[in-house]
Design an enzyme around this catalytic site. Structure first.
Site, PDB file in Angstrom:
ATOM      1  N   SER A  22     -28.438 -12.238 -28.570  1.00  0.00           N
ATOM      2  CA  SER A  22     -27.610 -13.021 -29.486  1.00  0.00           C
ATOM      3  C   SER A  22     -28.034 -12.884 -30.954  1.00  0.00           C
ATOM      4  O   SER A  22     -27.354 -13.361 -31.839  1.00  0.00           O
ATOM      5  CB  SER A  22     -27.600 -14.496 -29.081  1.00  0.00           C
ATOM      6  OG  SER A  22     -28.730 -15.159 -29.579  1.00  0.00           O
ATOM      7  N   LYS A  52     -31.918 -18.824 -33.764  1.00  0.00           N
ATOM      8  CA  LYS A  52     -30.694 -18.736 -34.563  1.00  0.00           C
ATOM      9  C   LYS A  52     -31.099 -18.638 -36.037  1.00  0.00           C
ATOM     10  O   LYS A  52     -32.248 -18.882 -36.384  1.00  0.00           O
ATOM     11  CB  LYS A  52     -29.855 -20.021 -34.388  1.00  0.00           C
ATOM     12  CG  LYS A  52     -29.282 -20.235 -32.994  1.00  0.00           C
ATOM     13  CD  LYS A  52     -27.988 -19.477 -32.801  1.00  0.00           C
ATOM     14  CE  LYS A  52     -27.422 -19.647 -31.408  1.00  0.00           C
ATOM     15  NZ  LYS A  52     -28.211 -19.054 -30.339  1.00  0.00           N
TER      16      LYS A  52
END
Lengths: 128, 430
Positions: free
Chosen positions: A48, A85
């Site tokens: 991701s 993230k």
């Protein structure tokens, strides 16, 4: 993690003139980690963050003593899981951005149980 | 009773709440806000509980097999103890605390006394809040901070900080003008340094709490408890008698001992267990540049056994050594002296004694080992240690350890992660 910077390979005969100089090692811990007591290693599983250069199986170094700023890649705990993230800002509001269009972003507004765990300072990728 | 608060130096007792459980929760988000219990070696008893597990009224020290089912029904996470994680987190904690004061006495794996100067306004609460905040951010561990004029009262302050909800984990006993009500809350056996016997004697005299002990007749204390009792009373009154001990005493011995998962009855098994402990002990010595010149080994039956047995054997060595082969030979020979087929042996250990630092070691005159041979063995040990360190654990070891270890310790509920072993560091699924 010690890599010899200088090593003599003289096996016989005259002693190397370099022998008198103490052998130095490059210690990656020393160069990469400024706060050893609050630095942790984690292993990445998944893709991701692919656009940021962090890939599956990479080793990442996280410093928990740093205060996260927008733009930093951070480790957060969301609903009982670690996630990685980019801490980002849009319309004056912080959110967590996945660096892969296949994955959703996280808004702090929609998740009650979000906690920033630490700031990623390096990722180590093996090319072998 | 006003104590001496004119002094600008304060003592803080800082300890980590539910330390083992907090360490696990800190590196495993899955365990956060969940009831977690940690089991002792061999998965015997519950030795640590997260606050969530405390709230479920799970008792400390209770044998695991008695509550296994109910823990399962309650959804409690059960972990075997992971001492390398706790040791690493403890090291991190103590080093971070050193940023606040060089005068720190590491009292246990999760407790330290710190000496700190009081600011002009005497208020140390902002400092304590900062320390708590920083340690929580850096390690995910919550601290309790008790502050007072000395160590005995700092311990009491810490106890009060834990038990007074409004304290938010910080209590400064030196800033309480009349501390009678607070000292009354501390029963005598909770006072640091008062053991079971002393506590019983005090109770029989009608002394039930710290206030009553502080106000007790001095002569009576000296007569029964001597200077140590007198010092405790002096500290309760606010005087400083017990210094912060910064310098760690050098280790006098190194011990490796474990309980067996299953009792041992065969000599072969006992020898193997002792050999493994001897290898560990030798590694420990080398990592601290120590050599030993005496070895004791011991064995015993379970504390609950109806037929108790215990025996030890001792051997003095001619030359101090840290060589695994030499130590193994001695330990294997000694193991025959303590073995008995008639008892179910449940624990054994190896003690390396008369330790000396290699740097200051004198060679014995009757040293028959030729210098070359000794150099060779030093190189061999160095190579083994560095290979084992590099590849984490026993890539190179002695043949005796390789037979199946039927007696080995149970660690069925394996702990989650590690901060020291790269193969077991936490994964992030992304």
């Amino acid at each position: 993690m010690k890599i010899p910077l200088l090593s003599d390979s003289v096996s016989a005969g005259f002693p190397s003139p370099a022998d008198d100089y103490a052998e130095e090692n490059i210690d990656l811990n020393e160069h990469l980690i400024s706060n050893p007591f609050s630095t942790f290693f984690l292993r990445v599983k998944g893709d991701s963050m692919i656009n940021s250069g962090i890939k599956d199986k990479d080793l990442i170094i996280v410093d928990k003593s740093l205060t996260a700023k927008p733009g930093n890649i951070i480790i957060a705990m969301i609903d009982g899981e670690f996630t990685i993230k980019r801490l980002s800002i849009k319309n004056n509001e912080l959110y967590l951005k996945a660096e892969n269009h296949k994955y959703p972003d996280f808004s702090f507004r929609n998740h009650i149980d979000i906690q920033i765990w630490g700031v990623v300072i390096y990722s180590i990728h093996s090319y072998l | 009773m006003k104590s001496k608060s004119s002094s600008t130096e304060a003592i803080a007792l800082i300890d980590a709440n539910n330390f083992y459980a907090s360490c696990e929760q800190s590196i495993n988000p899955n365990l956060r806000n969940k009831p977690v219990v940690i089991l002792s070696n061999n998965d015997g008893c519950i030795i640590a509980r997260s606050p969530e597990a405390r709230a479920l009224k799970i008792k400390m020290g209770i044998p695991y097999f008695k509550v296994k089912e109910s823990l399962n029904n309650l959804g409690v996470a059960v972990l075997s103890s992971n001492y390398s994680l706790y040791g690493d987190m403890s090291k991190r904690l103590m080093n971070l605390l050193k940023d606040y004061s060089e005068k720190i006495e590491i009292y246990s794996i999760d407790e330290a006394f710190i000496s700190i100067l009081r600011p002009k306004d005497k208020n140390l609460n902002p400092w304590a809040r900062k320390v708590r905040c920083l340690i929580y951010q850096n390690l995910g561990i919550t601290l309790t901070i008790g502050i007072a004029e000395n160590k005995v009262r700092a311990k009491i302050a810490n106890n009060l900080a834990k038990n007074i909800d409004s304290s938010a984990g910080i209590f400064d006993l030196a800033r309480i003008y009349n501390d009678n009500d607070y000292l009354r809350k501390i029963s005598v056996e909770k006072i640091w340094g008062i053991g079971k016997q002393t506590s019983n004697w005090l109770q029989s005299k009608g002394i039930k709490n710290a206030k009553e002990f502080r106000d007790m007749d001095e002569d009576e204390i000296i007569k029964k408890l001597g200077i140590i009792g007198k010092r405790l009373q002096m500290e309760l009154k606010g005087n400083k008698c017990l210094p912060i001990e910064i310098i760690k005493k050098p280790k006098k011995e190194i011990q490796v001992s474990r309980s067996f998962g299953k009792p041992i009855t065969k000599l072969e098994d006992l020898t193997q267990a002792l050999a493994i402990y001897a290898i560990k002990a030798s590694e420990k010595m080398r990592s601290q540049s120590l050599k030993s010149s005496a070895i004791t080994i011991f064995v015993r039956t379970s504390h609950y056994s109806n037929h108790p047995y215990q025996k030890s054997a001792y051997k003095k060595l001619i030359n101090a050594t840290d060589n695994t082969s030499t130590i193994l030979k001695t330990v294997i020979a000694l193991s025959k002296e303590i073995y008995t087929p008639e008892y179910k042996l449940s624990k054994a250990g190896v003690l390396m004694q008369d330790l000396t630092n290699c740097k200051y070691l004198q060679q014995s005159i009757i040293n028959y080992e030729s210098q070359e041979k000794s150099k060779k063995s030093i190189r061999l040990m160095k190579t083994i240690d560095s290979l084992n360190k590099k590849f984490n654990n026993e890539v190179i070891t002695w043949a005796i350890t390789k037979k199946p270890q039927e007696w080995a310790m149970n660690r069925n509920s394996l702990s989650s992660g590690s901060t020291t072993d790269i193969r077991k560091i936490p994964n992030i699924m992304i």
